[in-house]
Write a protein that holds these residues in place. Structure first.
Motif, PDB file in Angstrom:
ATOM      1  N   ASN A 221       0.803  -1.220   0.000  1.00 33.67           N
ATOM      2  CA  ASN A 221       0.000   0.000   0.000  1.00 33.67           C
ATOM      3  C   ASN A 221       0.838   1.272   0.000  1.00 33.67           C
ATOM      4  N   THR A 222       2.129   1.162   0.275  1.00 31.62           N
ATOM      5  CA  THR A 222       2.973   2.366   0.187  1.00 31.62           C
ATOM      6  C   THR A 222       3.250   2.733  -1.272  1.00 31.62           C
ATOM      7  N   VAL A 223       3.118   1.775  -2.158  1.00 34.46           N
ATOM      8  CA  VAL A 223       3.333   2.030  -3.592  1.00 34.46           C
ATOM      9  C   VAL A 223       2.006   2.209  -4.323  1.00 34.46           C
ATOM     10  N   PHE A 224       1.064   1.310  -4.056  1.00 36.63           N
ATOM     11  CA  PHE A 224      -0.194   1.299  -4.808  1.00 36.63           C
ATOM     12  C   PHE A 224      -1.383   1.823  -4.005  1.00 36.63           C
ATOM     13  N   GLY A 225      -1.189   2.129  -2.750  1.00 36.59           N
ATOM     14  CA  GLY A 225      -2.312   2.590  -1.936  1.00 36.59           C
ATOM     15  C   GLY A 225      -3.225   1.439  -1.560  1.00 36.59           C
ATOM     16  N   ASN A 226      -4.396   1.770  -1.036  1.00 31.00           N
ATOM     17  CA  ASN A 226      -5.360   0.765  -0.604  1.00 31.00           C
ATOM     18  C   ASN A 226      -6.246   0.328  -1.769  1.00 31.00           C
ATOM     19  N   VAL A 227      -6.433  -0.971  -1.878  1.00 35.02           N
ATOM     20  CA  VAL A 227      -7.310  -1.529  -2.906  1.00 35.02           C
ATOM     21  C   VAL A 227      -8.757  -1.270  -2.523  1.00 35.02           C
ATOM     22  N   LYS A 228      -9.552  -0.822  -3.488  1.00 30.34           N
ATOM     23  CA  LYS A 228     -10.965  -0.538  -3.239  1.00 30.34           C
ATOM     24  C   LYS A 228     -11.833  -1.211  -4.301  1.00 30.34           C
ATOM     25  N   GLU A 229     -13.096  -1.405  -3.924  1.00 32.36           N
ATOM     26  CA  GLU A 229     -14.124  -1.871  -4.862  1.00 32.36           C
ATOM     27  C   GLU A 229     -13.728  -3.162  -5.580  1.00 32.36           C
ATOM     28  N   ILE A 230     -13.378  -4.185  -4.806  1.00 29.55           N
ATOM     29  CA  ILE A 230     -13.080  -5.498  -5.399  1.00 29.55           C
ATOM     30  C   ILE A 230     -14.391  -6.160  -5.798  1.00 29.55           C
ATOM     31  N   SER A 231     -14.462  -6.638  -7.015  1.00 30.72           N
ATOM     32  CA  SER A 231     -15.679  -7.310  -7.486  1.00 30.72           C
ATOM     33  C   SER A 231     -15.309  -8.387  -8.491  1.00 30.72           C
ATOM     34  N   LEU A 232     -16.104  -9.453  -8.504  1.00 30.77           N
ATOM     35  CA  LEU A 232     -15.904 -10.532  -9.467  1.00 30.77           C
ATOM     36  C   LEU A 232     -16.502 -10.129 -10.815  1.00 30.77           C
ATOM     37  N   SER A 233     -15.889 -10.585 -11.872  1.00 29.96           N
ATOM     38  CA  SER A 233     -16.386 -10.258 -13.212  1.00 29.96           C
ATOM     39  C   SER A 233     -17.620 -11.092 -13.528  1.00 29.96           C
ATOM     40  N   SER A 234     -18.384 -10.649 -14.505  1.00 26.39           N
ATOM     41  CA  SER A 234     -19.563 -11.410 -14.937  1.00 26.39           C
ATOM     42  C   SER A 234     -19.157 -12.767 -15.509  1.00 26.39           C
ATOM     43  N   PHE A 235     -17.998 -12.819 -16.175  1.00 25.83           N
ATOM     44  CA  PHE A 235     -17.511 -14.097 -16.721  1.00 25.83           C
ATOM     45  C   PHE A 235     -17.283 -15.107 -15.605  1.00 25.83           C
ATOM     46  N   LEU A 236     -16.633 -14.685 -14.517  1.00 28.17           N
ATOM     47  CA  LEU A 236     -16.350 -15.600 -13.419  1.00 28.17           C
ATOM     48  C   LEU A 236     -17.632 -16.000 -12.705  1.00 28.17           C
ATOM     49  N   ASN A 237     -18.538 -15.077 -12.496  1.00 27.12           N
ATOM     50  CA  ASN A 237     -19.807 -15.404 -11.842  1.00 27.12           C
ATOM     51  C   ASN A 237     -20.587 -16.430 -12.648  1.00 27.12           C
ATOM     52  N   GLN A 238     -20.673 -16.238 -13.946  1.00 23.18           N
ATOM     53  CA  GLN A 238     -21.422 -17.166 -14.790  1.00 23.18           C
ATOM     54  C   GLN A 238     -20.752 -18.538 -14.824  1.00 23.18           C
ATOM     55  N   THR A 239     -19.416 -18.556 -14.848  1.00 24.01           N
ATOM     56  CA  THR A 239     -18.704 -19.832 -14.874  1.00 24.01           C
ATOM     57  C   THR A 239     -18.918 -20.607 -13.585  1.00 24.01           C
ATOM     58  N   ILE A 240     -18.859 -19.927 -12.445  1.00 16.21           N
ATOM     59  CA  ILE A 240     -19.040 -20.596 -11.159  1.00 16.21           C
ATOM     60  C   ILE A 240     -20.452 -21.129 -11.034  1.00 16.21           C
ATOM     61  N   ILE A 241     -21.443 -20.337 -11.459  1.00 15.04           N
ATOM     62  CA  ILE A 241     -22.833 -20.778 -11.359  1.00 15.04           C
ATOM     63  C   ILE A 241     -23.088 -21.959 -12.293  1.00 15.04           C
ATOM     64  N   ALA A 242     -22.535 -21.892 -13.509  1.00 15.48           N
ATOM     65  CA  ALA A 242     -22.790 -22.953 -14.489  1.00 15.48           C
ATOM     66  C   ALA A 242     -22.142 -24.267 -14.100  1.00 15.48           C
ATOM     67  N   THR A 243     -21.032 -24.226 -13.373  1.00 15.96           N
ATOM     68  CA  THR A 243     -20.311 -25.455 -13.022  1.00 15.96           C
ATOM     69  C   THR A 243     -20.453 -25.825 -11.563  1.00 15.96           C
ATOM     70  N   ALA A 244     -21.356 -25.160 -10.858  1.00 13.45           N
ATOM     71  CA  ALA A 244     -21.531 -25.486  -9.439  1.00 13.45           C
ATOM     72  C   ALA A 244     -22.091 -26.890  -9.308  1.00 13.45           C
ATOM     73  N   PRO A 245     -21.526 -27.730  -8.423  1.00 13.24           N
ATOM     74  CA  PRO A 245     -22.052 -29.086  -8.247  1.00 13.24           C
ATOM     75  C   PRO A 245     -23.419 -29.052  -7.600  1.00 13.24           C
ATOM     76  N   THR A 246     -24.376 -29.799  -8.164  1.00 12.33           N
ATOM     77  CA  THR A 246     -25.719 -29.870  -7.606  1.00 12.33           C
ATOM     78  C   THR A 246     -25.865 -31.173  -6.832  1.00 12.33           C
ATOM     79  N   PRO A 247     -26.181 -31.102  -5.548  1.00 12.10           N
ATOM     80  CA  PRO A 247     -26.314 -32.335  -4.768  1.00 12.10           C
ATOM     81  C   PRO A 247     -27.506 -33.147  -5.239  1.00 12.10           C
ATOM     82  N   SER A 248     -27.311 -34.483  -5.343  1.00 11.74           N
ATOM     83  CA  SER A 248     -28.395 -35.352  -5.772  1.00 11.74           C
ATOM     84  C   SER A 248     -29.418 -35.476  -4.657  1.00 11.74           C
TER      85      SER A 248
END
Length: 368
Positions: A221-248
């Motif tokens: 943080n002395t070089v880049f400061g504090n990280v703000k507004e971390i968010s997952l991309s729509s691509f990653l959200n869709q991939t996780i939802i599409a490949t989430a294991p569904t319990p039988s």
């Protein structure tokens, strides 16, 4: 000042010449710039010149205006101009001026309509950046991040716990279209030398990303400061939802609804009832019709013939062991002398013989 406000695209560079020298060659500067990166329906204008802190350097501010001035900006020309400015900023091409000893340096983009996005890593391909995993914001400029790009990538790789064969690529966006003003939205992609990341690995990265605010994504943080507004991309959200294991679903417990079973009014014989006692071949018997084994539409219950109560014998001396002699024939009726049971009424009815007659004969034989 009015000319500067009219320029929709603005950039600057530095020349190692005093302002007094350059002022005399404004027309030549505009001509050279247009010859290098000019686009149709737009013209170049030198907007200002300012002496830098070092008296031997001058900051030259130039812009692009519609030509004619009251014409709308051509979108195709804007797109071509953006690509040319980004190449100059990343030093992928050079801006050549005359005289040749004028060597521009530190070119920066100051204004571009709709914002500007730059991929500072020249080794990255477009397909590597297309699958953005997450975004975050830094209070830095694109120019500063470009200067510390190696440190940024190394620290991100450590903070995300990437494996040796995994690499991180970033693209930088400023909504005002400036490489000199903060903030910057950093869009990060993770690629593997072995191929695409598997869904299980993507879920692990999601845990590191979403749990990262306390450790600032691994960035100093002395070089880049504090990280703000971390968010997952729509691509990653869709991939996780599409490949989430569904319990039988768990199998429902087997239930027996006795209320739905058909009930017969006649008594039944349980399948577990013991079989009829085996008869000796010497005993007379009447053959019964074969029993069909085809399934019935409902439970058919078999009636058991009732037996008449066996008359009790008067107590007396113990009877001898049953002996089987030659059967005696009397009036066409075969008699079997057995001390274990009396003639069955059903047997008598089938052979038209009186039960009492048989009982009398059985008793008289015992006396003899």
């Amino acid at each position: 000042m009015e000319l500067e406000q009219s320029a929709t695209v603005q950039a600057s560079f530095r020349l190692q010449e005093p302002v007094s020298m350059l002022v005399q060659h404004i027309g030549r500067l505009e001509y050279d710039i247009y010859g290098e990166i000019g686009v149709p329906y737009m013209k170049v204008a030198i907007l200002s010149m300012h002496q830098a802190d070092d008296s031997t350097w001058t900051n030259v501010l130039f812009g692009f205006l519609p030509d004619p001035i009251d014409a709308p900006t051509n979108p195709v020309s804007l797109s071509v101009l953006r690509s040319s400015l980004i190449e100059l900023f990343l030093q992928q091409s050079n801006l050549t001026l005359t005289p040749t000893f004028w060597q521009p340096s530190s070119l920066e983009i100051l204004k571009y309509p709709g914002g500007i996005t730059i991929i500072p890593d020249q080794s990255a391909y477009i397909w590597q950046i297309s699958q953005i995993l997450f975004n975050f914001t830094l209070h830095n400029t694109i120019y500063e991040i470009k200067e510390y790009l190696a440190e940024l990538k190394q620290q991100l790789k450590s903070g995300l716990r990437l494996r040796p064969y995994e690499n991180v690529f970033v693209q930088l966006t400023n909504q005002n279209g400036s490489t000199r003003d903060p903030p910057v939205t950093v869009q990060a992609a993770v690629m593997s030398d072995l191929g695409s990341l598997l869904p299980q690995r993507l879920r692990q990265l999601v845990q590191f990303i979403t749990g990262s605010p306390p450790n600032n994504l691994g960035l100093n943080n002395t070089v880049f400061g504090n990280v703000k507004e971390i968010s997952l991309s729509s691509f990653l959200n869709q991939t996780i939802i599409a490949t989430a294991p569904t319990p039988s679903p768990a199998p429902a417990p087997e239930q027996t609804n006795y209320a739905q079973r058909p009930i017969s009014s006649s008594p039944s014989i349980s399948p577990s009832d013991p079989p009829a006692p085996h008869r000796s071949e010497n005993h007379p018997h009447h053959s019964s019709p074969p029993i069909s084994r085809s399934p019935a539409p409902s439970v058919v219950r078999k009636c058991t013939p009732r037996r008449s109560p066996t008359p009790k014998l008067s107590p007396g001396p113990p009877l001898p062991i049953a002996s089987y002699g030659s059967p005696r024939q009397e009036k066409g009726v075969q008699k079997v002398w057995c001390l274990h049971h009396l003639p069955h009424p059903q047997f008598c009815r089938q052979h038209h013989v009186s039960f009492y007659f048989m009982s009398a004969m059985f008793s008289s034989d015992l006396k003899s």
